[in-house]
Design a protein around this motif. Structure first.
Motif: not given
Length: 292
Positions: A36-42, A116-117
């Motif tokens: 659900x695109x609930x997180x980001x990965x940087x 990042x949540x």
């Protein structure tokens, strides 16, 4: 740009940051993760300041959202951010293109990353500016709301000064003719909010033909306006909009909401046309500025 294919599934590789899955914010490659695109990965281990900047930029630029102050935002750094080392593996190109797993920093092919949540962050849509009809203060954001005058969800502005909510004017090109070919009221639904006997808008709501406008009205809608106001609403084509036309649904929400504030429907109808034109001009100007 690197495109993922079904070649060599299961192979270990290292992100370079130039892959087409990444968007770059302040020089930092970022991509969404989760079903659900609930997180980001940087890529890299970000500082607290960069976590906030990247999260805000990704929501604003990619999703058109404005993050709102909330407990979740306050806790983002301490509870929603994680510095990890990852190992990335190519997928089969069908069920997934790549995946990652967390590993020890001294393991082979380990790559630093920040997770990042963002699932619970409160946000509003970044929108074309609209002035509050109650106090005149501008709003530049919208949110989905079940407001008066229509069943279902509509797009609304909310004034941060007086807390008044009003239906947002769509940013579609302004259409000169209304083009109504069939009424939205079907199968005994309410002429105003379109609720049905089997799906009432409120508990105990019933639908009957109103003797003033000679249209079916539910108990709730009939009680919210006087017979004179219902006559005036019908005179400006309230409730006859096609259900498939979002523009007309927003117009009906506007007419209804303004009538609740004591604004005559004829005046509200003219104001809506002005807001449509003004919103279209502002949207076009913003688009030109963005692409310049």
């Amino acid at each position: 740009m690197t495109a993922f294919t079904d070649a060599d599934p299961g192979a270990i590789f290292t992100f370079t940051g130039t892959e087409d899955i990444f968007d770059t914010h302040y020089g930092i490659p970022v991509t969404t993760i989760g079903l659900e695109c609930e997180g980001l990965l940087a890529l890299g281990h970000l500082t607290d300041r960069h976590v906030l900047a990247v999260t805000n930029a990704h929501h604003r630029r990619l999703w058109g959202h404005r993050i709102l102050p909330s407990r979740e935002l306050d806790n983002l750094i301490h509870f929603g951010t994680k510095h990890v080392w990852i190992l990335t593996i190519r997928g089969d190109g069908e069920s997934y293109e790549w995946e990652y797993k967390e590993i020890d920093a001294d393991a082979g092919h380990a790559q630093p990353a920040t997770l990042i949540d963002v699932e619970w962050l409160a946000h509003e849509d970044a929108a074309v500016q609209s002035e509050c009809p109650a106090c005149g203060k501008p709003s530049r954001s919208t949110h989905s709301e079940a407001g008066p005058g229509r069943t279902g969800w509509g797009t609304y502005h909310r004034c941060r000064a007086c807390d008044h909510q009003w239906p947002a004017a769509p940013t579609y090109p302004l259409r000169l003719e209304r083009g109504r070919t069939w009424p939205a009221t079907q199968n005994g639904s309410c002429f105003a909010c379109h609720c049905l006997p089997d799906f009432p808008c409120t508990d105990g709501c019933t639908i009957g033909t109103d003797p003033v406008i000679r249209q079916p009205l539910c108990t709730r809608c009939r009680s919210q306006h006087s017979p004179e106001i219902w006559q005036q609403l019908a005179a400006v084509a309230y409730g006859t909009a096609r259900q498939a036309d979002t523009r007309d649904e927003q117009r009906d929400r506007w007419l209804y909401s303004e009538a609740l504030r004591g604004i005559p429907p004829a005046h509200a109808a003219k104001t809506w046309q002005h807001r449509l034109a003004l919103t279209a001009r502002r949207a076009a100007s913003r688009a030109e500025t963005t692409t310049a």
